[in-house]
Design a protein around this motif. Structure first.
Motif, mmCIF file in Angstrom:
data_model
loop_
_atom_site.group_PDB
_atom_site.id
_atom_site.type_symbol
_atom_site.label_atom_id
_atom_site.label_comp_id
_atom_site.label_asym_id
_atom_site.label_seq_id
_atom_site.Cartn_x
_atom_site.Cartn_y
_atom_site.Cartn_z
ATOM 1 N N VAL A 148 0.868 -1.183 0.000
ATOM 2 C CA VAL A 148 0.000 0.000 0.000
ATOM 3 C C VAL A 148 0.900 1.227 0.000
ATOM 4 N N SER A 197 1.442 5.406 0.166
ATOM 5 C CA SER A 197 0.927 6.723 0.501
ATOM 6 C C SER A 197 1.204 7.670 -0.657
ATOM 7 N N GLY A 249 2.897 4.224 3.552
ATOM 8 C CA GLY A 249 1.714 3.412 3.284
ATOM 9 C C GLY A 249 1.557 2.273 4.282
ATOM 10 N N GLU A 250 2.667 1.668 4.687
ATOM 11 C CA GLU A 250 2.611 0.604 5.695
ATOM 12 C C GLU A 250 2.068 1.147 7.018
ATOM 13 N N ALA A 289 -1.683 1.678 6.592
ATOM 14 C CA ALA A 289 -2.404 0.399 6.600
ATOM 15 C C ALA A 289 -2.516 -0.155 8.016
ATOM 16 N N LEU A 347 -6.021 -0.931 9.951
ATOM 17 C CA LEU A 347 -6.332 -2.259 10.484
ATOM 18 C C LEU A 347 -6.661 -2.181 11.976
ATOM 19 N N GLU A 393 -10.235 -4.662 4.701
ATOM 20 C CA GLU A 393 -9.099 -5.466 5.149
ATOM 21 C C GLU A 393 -8.478 -6.231 3.986
ATOM 22 N N LEU A 433 -6.408 -3.774 1.817
ATOM 23 C CA LEU A 433 -5.150 -3.379 2.461
ATOM 24 C C LEU A 433 -4.110 -4.485 2.347
ATOM 25 N N LYS A 434 -4.546 -5.728 2.417
ATOM 26 C CA LYS A 434 -3.608 -6.850 2.284
ATOM 27 C C LYS A 434 -3.221 -7.069 0.821
ATOM 28 N N GLY A 494 -3.088 -4.588 -1.557
ATOM 29 C CA GLY A 494 -2.204 -3.485 -1.938
ATOM 30 C C GLY A 494 -2.471 -2.993 -3.351
ATOM 31 N N ILE A 533 -3.865 7.594 0.684
ATOM 32 C CA ILE A 533 -3.463 6.336 0.042
ATOM 33 C C ILE A 533 -3.650 6.438 -1.471
#
Length: 303
Positions: free
Chosen positions: A3, A5, A157-158, A161, A165, A245, A248-249, A251, A302
């Motif tokens: 993911v 930014s 981005g991490e 995310a 979550l 979810e 986000l996983k 990406g 994002i």
């Protein structure tokens, strides 16, 4: 995939080629800065030194191949290798050329103002790279800087995310708290209706049929149960959280879809609040809206 930014910054410098007439002067370096912030689309703007303006199409092509969204500002410039704040020493050839040009101008325009020292330095600085090919050095520098920018955007981005979550987990907890409240409220309301029915029967003293009065009370209780039932909203909310979810996983370019899902989450939380028949449900709805608003702010960044 990761993911990314839309917020990031990267800069780098590279030794620039030097013309023969400046071999004895201090070498110059080519500098490049790329900064980006969030935007609905890819919006590129360039601030390039005069000798680098011809390279804008090449830079634009590199950026559009790597970035999909964001307001991106690119700045390319020259700095002195020994002192970034110093002006490059004007070469004798350049000064001689300026004198010749000034003589030509004053011959035709006698009233023209003579060149000042600052004018001469500025023109020498602008022309110090004349005749040099900057395409390969700038391309190499741009590729490296883009790699650094992508790494910075991935790192941010991490973090986004992980924040999202965490908010998803909190929303699921609130949803689980809301589920058992509805049957309890329905039972409380049913008991209240039955008590009202008994009181009405005592006051009526037989003028109203007991079966009709009881049916009326149960009908009102049923209508109340239907009116405050939030099972459908909770189910949809869980479904939207599952999809967020998953994205986000997964990406990639998920920003726009996440933004749409956040709007749907807000709609379900609003509906849950409007159906609330107890302070507990109202508080849960408000807490959900706070978390969803926090998610919306993060999703705006994002890609």
């Amino acid at each position: 995939m990761a993911v990314y930014s839309m917020t990031g910054y990267a800069s780098a410098q590279l030794e620039a080629p030097v013309s023969e007439e400046r071999q004895n002067a201090s070498h110059r370096q080519l500098g490049l800065e790329i900064r980006s912030v969030n935007s609905r689309f890819l919006d590129l703007s360039f601030r390039l030194a005069e000798d680098l303006r011809a390279q804008e199409p090449m830079l634009r092509s590199l950026l559009t191949a790597r970035l999909k969204r964001g307001k991106v500002e690119v700045r390319a410039f020259f700095v002195d290798a020994n002192d970034s704040a110093a002006l490059p020493d004007p070469s004798p050839q350049m000064l001689q050329r300026l004198c010749s040009l000034q003589d030509t101008v004053t011959a035709w325009l006698p009233d023209a103002a003579p060149l000042s020292v600052s004018d001469a330095l500025r023109m020498c600085a602008a022309g110090s790279g004349a005749g040099l090919d900057w395409s390969e050095p700038l391309k190499k520098l741009a590729q490296g800087t883009l790699n650094d920018l992508t790494t910075a955007r991935e790192r941010e981005g991490e973090r986004l995310a992980a924040t999202l979550l965490d908010r998803i987990s909190q929303l699921r907890v609130l949803a689980r708290q809301a589920v058992p409240l509805v049957p309890r409220l329905v039972e409380q309301q049913r008991q209240r209706f039955m008590e009202r029915w008994k009181e009405a029967m005592e006051l009526a003293e037989g003028s109203v049929a007991p079966e009709a009065a009881q049916d009326r009370a149960l009908t009102e209780a049923t209508a109340f149960a239907i009116r405050i039932d939030v099972a459908e909203e909770i189910t949809r909310l869980d479904s939207h959280l599952d999809e967020i979810e998953h994205l986000l996983k997964k990406g990639g370019e998920v920003g726009k879809r996440l933004d749409f899902l956040i709007q749907e989450l807000h709609r379900e939380a609003n509906t849950l609040g409007s159906k609330s028949a107890a302070m507990e449900l109202t508080k849960i709805s408000v807490d959900m809206k706070v978390l969803i608003e926090q998610m919306r702010e993060q999703v705006q960044n994002i890609e």
